[in-house]
Design a protein around this motif. Structure first.
Motif, PDB file in Angstrom:
ATOM      1  N   LYS A 316       0.840  -1.194   0.000  1.00 41.66           N
ATOM      2  CA  LYS A 316       0.000   0.000   0.000  1.00 41.66           C
ATOM      3  C   LYS A 316       0.876   1.246   0.000  1.00 41.66           C
ATOM      4  CE  LYS A 316      -0.340  -1.265   4.825  1.00 41.66           C
ATOM      5  NZ  LYS A 316       0.515  -2.437   4.608  1.00 41.66           N
ATOM      6  N   VAL A 317       0.337   2.331  -0.577  1.00 42.31           N
ATOM      7  CA  VAL A 317       1.082   3.576  -0.598  1.00 42.31           C
ATOM      8  C   VAL A 317       0.111   4.740  -0.759  1.00 42.31           C
ATOM      9  CG1 VAL A 317       1.482   3.521  -3.094  1.00 42.31           C
ATOM     10  CG2 VAL A 317       3.050   4.773  -1.635  1.00 42.31           C
ATOM     11  N   LEU A 318       0.394   5.832  -0.043  1.00 37.92           N
ATOM     12  CA  LEU A 318      -0.311   7.098  -0.220  1.00 37.92           C
ATOM     13  C   LEU A 318       0.585   8.010  -1.057  1.00 37.92           C
ATOM     14  CD1 LEU A 318      -1.839   7.883   3.296  1.00 37.92           C
ATOM     15  CD2 LEU A 318      -3.097   7.784   1.160  1.00 37.92           C
ATOM     16  N   THR A 319       0.063   8.553  -2.143  1.00 30.18           N
ATOM     17  CA  THR A 319       0.873   9.376  -3.036  1.00 30.18           C
ATOM     18  C   THR A 319       0.783  10.851  -2.657  1.00 30.18           C
ATOM     19  OG1 THR A 319      -0.899   9.765  -4.630  1.00 30.18           O
ATOM     20  CG2 THR A 319       0.388   7.736  -4.882  1.00 30.18           C
ATOM     21  N   ALA A 320       1.576  11.662  -3.355  1.00 29.61           N
ATOM     22  CA  ALA A 320       1.583  13.106  -3.116  1.00 29.61           C
ATOM     23  C   ALA A 320       0.262  13.752  -3.517  1.00 29.61           C
ATOM     24  CB  ALA A 320       2.730  13.761  -3.879  1.00 29.61           C
ATOM     25  N   ASN A 321      -0.538  13.060  -4.328  1.00 31.79           N
ATOM     26  CA  ASN A 321      -1.863  13.563  -4.689  1.00 31.79           C
ATOM     27  C   ASN A 321      -2.926  13.187  -3.664  1.00 31.79           C
ATOM     28  OD1 ASN A 321      -0.936  14.667  -7.131  1.00 31.79           O
ATOM     29  ND2 ASN A 321      -1.139  12.701  -8.172  1.00 31.79           N
ATOM     30  N   GLY A 322      -2.537  12.424  -2.654  1.00 30.72           N
ATOM     31  CA  GLY A 322      -3.497  11.976  -1.647  1.00 30.72           C
ATOM     32  C   GLY A 322      -4.271  10.744  -2.056  1.00 30.72           C
ATOM     33  N   ASP A 323      -3.880  10.135  -3.202  1.00 24.59           N
ATOM     34  CA  ASP A 323      -4.548   8.908  -3.648  1.00 24.59           C
ATOM     35  C   ASP A 323      -3.917   7.699  -2.958  1.00 24.59           C
ATOM     36  OD1 ASP A 323      -6.047  10.496  -5.382  1.00 24.59           O
ATOM     37  OD2 ASP A 323      -4.606  10.247  -7.016  1.00 24.59           O
ATOM     38  N   TYR A 324      -4.751   6.704  -2.697  1.00 19.69           N
ATOM     39  CA  TYR A 324      -4.319   5.491  -2.007  1.00 19.69           C
ATOM     40  C   TYR A 324      -4.324   4.332  -3.002  1.00 19.69           C
ATOM     41  CZ  TYR A 324      -4.622   1.503   1.270  1.00 19.69           C
ATOM     42  OH  TYR A 324      -4.409   0.318   1.945  1.00 19.69           O
ATOM     43  N   TYR A 325      -3.161   3.712  -3.204  1.00 25.09           N
ATOM     44  CA  TYR A 325      -3.022   2.546  -4.066  1.00 25.09           C
ATOM     45  C   TYR A 325      -2.668   1.344  -3.196  1.00 25.09           C
ATOM     46  CZ  TYR A 325      -2.655   5.783  -8.066  1.00 25.09           C
ATOM     47  OH  TYR A 325      -2.888   6.753  -9.011  1.00 25.09           O
ATOM     48  N   PHE A 326      -3.248   0.195  -3.509  1.00 29.25           N
ATOM     49  CA  PHE A 326      -2.914  -1.007  -2.743  1.00 29.25           C
ATOM     50  C   PHE A 326      -3.196  -2.243  -3.585  1.00 29.25           C
ATOM     51  CE2 PHE A 326      -7.263   0.144  -1.940  1.00 29.25           C
ATOM     52  CZ  PHE A 326      -7.983  -1.028  -1.764  1.00 29.25           C
ATOM     53  N   THR A 327      -2.465  -3.317  -3.285  1.00 31.86           N
ATOM     54  CA  THR A 327      -2.660  -4.585  -3.985  1.00 31.86           C
ATOM     55  C   THR A 327      -3.368  -5.565  -3.062  1.00 31.86           C
ATOM     56  OG1 THR A 327      -0.442  -5.332  -3.331  1.00 31.86           O
ATOM     57  CG2 THR A 327      -0.654  -4.255  -5.477  1.00 31.86           C
ATOM     58  N   THR A 328      -4.218  -6.378  -3.659  1.00 29.97           N
ATOM     59  CA  THR A 328      -5.018  -7.329  -2.882  1.00 29.97           C
ATOM     60  C   THR A 328      -5.069  -8.686  -3.580  1.00 29.97           C
ATOM     61  OG1 THR A 328      -7.056  -6.676  -4.013  1.00 29.97           O
ATOM     62  CG2 THR A 328      -6.543  -5.524  -1.976  1.00 29.97           C
ATOM     63  N   SER A 329      -5.517  -9.660  -2.819  1.00 30.34           N
ATOM     64  CA  SER A 329      -5.800 -10.980  -3.370  1.00 30.34           C
ATOM     65  C   SER A 329      -7.269 -11.102  -3.763  1.00 30.34           C
ATOM     66  CB  SER A 329      -5.477 -12.054  -2.331  1.00 30.34           C
ATOM     67  OG  SER A 329      -6.222 -11.810  -1.133  1.00 30.34           O
ATOM     68  N   LYS A 330      -8.055 -10.102  -3.402  1.00 33.26           N
ATOM     69  CA  LYS A 330      -9.506 -10.163  -3.584  1.00 33.26           C
ATOM     70  C   LYS A 330      -9.961  -9.155  -4.625  1.00 33.26           C
ATOM     71  CE  LYS A 330     -13.681 -10.425  -0.742  1.00 33.26           C
ATOM     72  NZ  LYS A 330     -14.208 -10.368   0.638  1.00 33.26           N
ATOM     73  N   ASP A 331     -10.897  -9.555  -5.463  1.00 34.63           N
ATOM     74  CA  ASP A 331     -11.499  -8.670  -6.454  1.00 34.63           C
ATOM     75  C   ASP A 331     -12.584  -7.853  -5.769  1.00 34.63           C
ATOM     76  OD1 ASP A 331     -12.739  -7.409  -8.542  1.00 34.63           O
ATOM     77  OD2 ASP A 331     -13.068  -9.210  -9.742  1.00 34.63           O
ATOM     78  N   LEU A 332     -12.285  -6.595  -5.451  1.00 38.52           N
ATOM     79  CA  LEU A 332     -13.222  -5.769  -4.704  1.00 38.52           C
ATOM     80  C   LEU A 332     -14.429  -5.349  -5.531  1.00 38.52           C
ATOM     81  CD1 LEU A 332     -10.758  -3.494  -2.674  1.00 38.52           C
ATOM     82  CD2 LEU A 332     -11.827  -5.649  -2.011  1.00 38.52           C
ATOM     83  N   SER A 333     -14.389  -5.570  -6.856  1.00 31.81           N
ATOM     84  CA  SER A 333     -15.577  -5.303  -7.664  1.00 31.81           C
ATOM     85  C   SER A 333     -16.643  -6.377  -7.457  1.00 31.81           C
ATOM     86  CB  SER A 333     -15.202  -5.191  -9.142  1.00 31.81           C
ATOM     87  OG  SER A 333     -14.727  -6.431  -9.640  1.00 31.81           O
ATOM     88  N   HIS A 334     -16.220  -7.494  -6.870  1.00 29.80           N
ATOM     89  CA  HIS A 334     -17.152  -8.560  -6.473  1.00 29.80           C
ATOM     90  C   HIS A 334     -16.829  -8.940  -5.019  1.00 29.80           C
ATOM     91  CE1 HIS A 334     -17.121  -8.910 -10.902  1.00 29.80           C
ATOM     92  NE2 HIS A 334     -18.395  -9.252 -10.752  1.00 29.80           N
ATOM     93  N   PRO A 335     -17.207  -8.084  -4.054  1.00 25.83           N
ATOM     94  CA  PRO A 335     -16.768  -8.260  -2.651  1.00 25.83           C
ATOM     95  C   PRO A 335     -17.229  -9.559  -2.002  1.00 25.83           C
ATOM     96  CG  PRO A 335     -18.451  -6.558  -2.842  1.00 25.83           C
ATOM     97  CD  PRO A 335     -18.048  -6.890  -4.231  1.00 25.83           C
ATOM     98  N   GLN A 336     -18.300 -10.159  -2.501  1.00 31.40           N
ATOM     99  CA  GLN A 336     -18.788 -11.395  -1.890  1.00 31.40           C
ATOM    100  C   GLN A 336     -18.040 -12.626  -2.403  1.00 31.40           C
ATOM    101  OE1 GLN A 336     -20.831 -10.880   0.583  1.00 31.40           O
ATOM    102  NE2 GLN A 336     -20.873  -8.705  -0.009  1.00 31.40           N
TER     103      GLN A 336
END
Length: 365
Positions: A316-336
């Motif tokens: 995970k990382v917070l950028t200078a633009n205030g955006d949050y990027y992170f990598t996951t094992s889960k597809d958050l577009s299908h949270p279930q």
């Protein structure tokens, strides 16, 4: 004419086929708080000088001991492209591990390179690799910290454990040492340890548990200040793996802090040219500003710690633009949907949506 169109179609298919052999291009999808794109499992997320990259595993295209590291620059829309290839030249085995000096809000962007279990070099950027020879490692010990100055010079700290000597080395653009000094010679103190270090605004900051001080050292390796650690942080005893007191940068504000990221309730201290000052909550400029480390978000506006599910979030990382990027094992577009083996995803939450996203994390506590 029909034959020409047919040939153009065939040629375009060949081009696409060749590109897909280099790396797959996935379509960006949306989830409740941002965007998501599938990436290759094992890709590392790394920030170099405010640019975000995905880094696949090291490859050996010629079947010799010249490893290649690929850096795929991430655009704001999450799509990546083949960016830069960097060669690792001093390897003894085709077994290479990359480990980041940085995590979340840590100021350092460099990568340390291990050949099997031996340290062999530092990746300073997608264009610069500093090899560390066995002779240098034997003389100076393991490298334990690094940073880059704005003129392209680097600083690397080594630790020789037998005699407990910390050596600071300054490297020029040609990857040669042009100055070095022991930490004892710089500070005139013997009872020292180095738990963490950071380069910020062309100054080197070193935290020592043994002396309970933060040392500020110039690019010329001269001592500028020695500031005492105050309050509850004086009681923090390092574990065998290292100390939980570390430096963190708020990139939007370009401000440096030091705090105990395991027990931030001990206080967060801002580092300025005048010393260490304990953060006072409620200041308007810190509204919706966070530090991100050790699986937690720490608000700079209110005394609030928001945990991140470390079982699902890799990097995970917070950028200078205030955006949050992170990598996951889960597809958050299908949270279930349960995570699929071999699948990984890169996610982006924009600064505007970050407060509501963090509210959703708090609701899971």
């Amino acid at each position: 004419m029909k034959k020409l169109i047919f040939l153009l179609i065939i040629c375009s298919c060949i081009v696409v086929g060749c590109a897909s052999e280099d790396f797959k291009v996935y379509r960006t999808k949306s989830f409740q708080y941002g965007e998501i794109v599938e990436i290759e499992e094992g890709d590392k997320l790394q920030l170099f000088k405010d640019s975000l990259y995905l880094i696949p595993e090291v490859t050996f295209p010629d079947n010799d001991l010249k490893g290649q590291v690929e850096f795929r620059k991430i655009a704001p829309n999450l799509l990546s492209k083949k960016s830069t290839l960097l060669e690792l030249t001093n390897l003894e085995y085709p077994i290479v591990r990359l480990r980041s000096f940085s995590s979340g809000s840590n100021p350092s962007g460099e990568l340390t390179v291990f050949n099997s279990n031996n340290q062999v070099g530092i990746i300073e950027s997608p264009e610069k690799y500093i090899p560390i020879s066995p002779k240098m490692k034997q003389e100076k010990g393991d490298y334990i910290g690094t940073g880059t100055f704005t003129n392209g010079e680097n600083v690397i700290m080594f630790f020789e454990e037998t005699n407990r000597i910390y050596t600071l080395t300054r490297w020029n653009k040609q990857k040669k040492i042009n100055k070095e000094a022991t930490l004892t010679a710089i500070t005139k103190e013997k009872n020292l340890s180095v738990e963490n270090m950071a380069v910020f605004e062309d100054k080197l900051y070193v935290y020592s548990y043994k002396s309970n001080k933060v040392y500020v050292i110039s690019q010329d390796l001269k001592l500028l200040h020695a500031w005492n650690i105050e309050g509850e942080m004086r009681k923090v005893v390092p574990e065998k793996w290292g100390s939980s007191v570390g430096f963190a940068i708020q990139r939007e504000l370009h401000e440096l802090f030091i705090y105990n990221y395991v027990q931030p309730e001990q206080g967060i201290y801002k580092i300025s040219k005048n010393g260490l000052k304990k953060l006072e909550y409620g200041q308007e400029k810190y509204k919706d500003m966070y530090l991100c480390a050790n699986g937690r978000f720490n608000s700079l506006y209110e005394k609030q710690i928001i945990p991140i599910d470390s079982n699902e979030v890799y990097q995970k990382v917070l950028t200078a633009n205030g955006d949050y990027y992170f990598t996951t094992s889960k597809d958050l577009s299908h949270p279930q949907k349960e995570p699929e083996e071999g699948k990984a995803y890169l996610n982006k939450v924009s600064k505007k949506k970050l407060p509501s996203f963090l509210d959703s994390l708090k609701s899971k506590e």
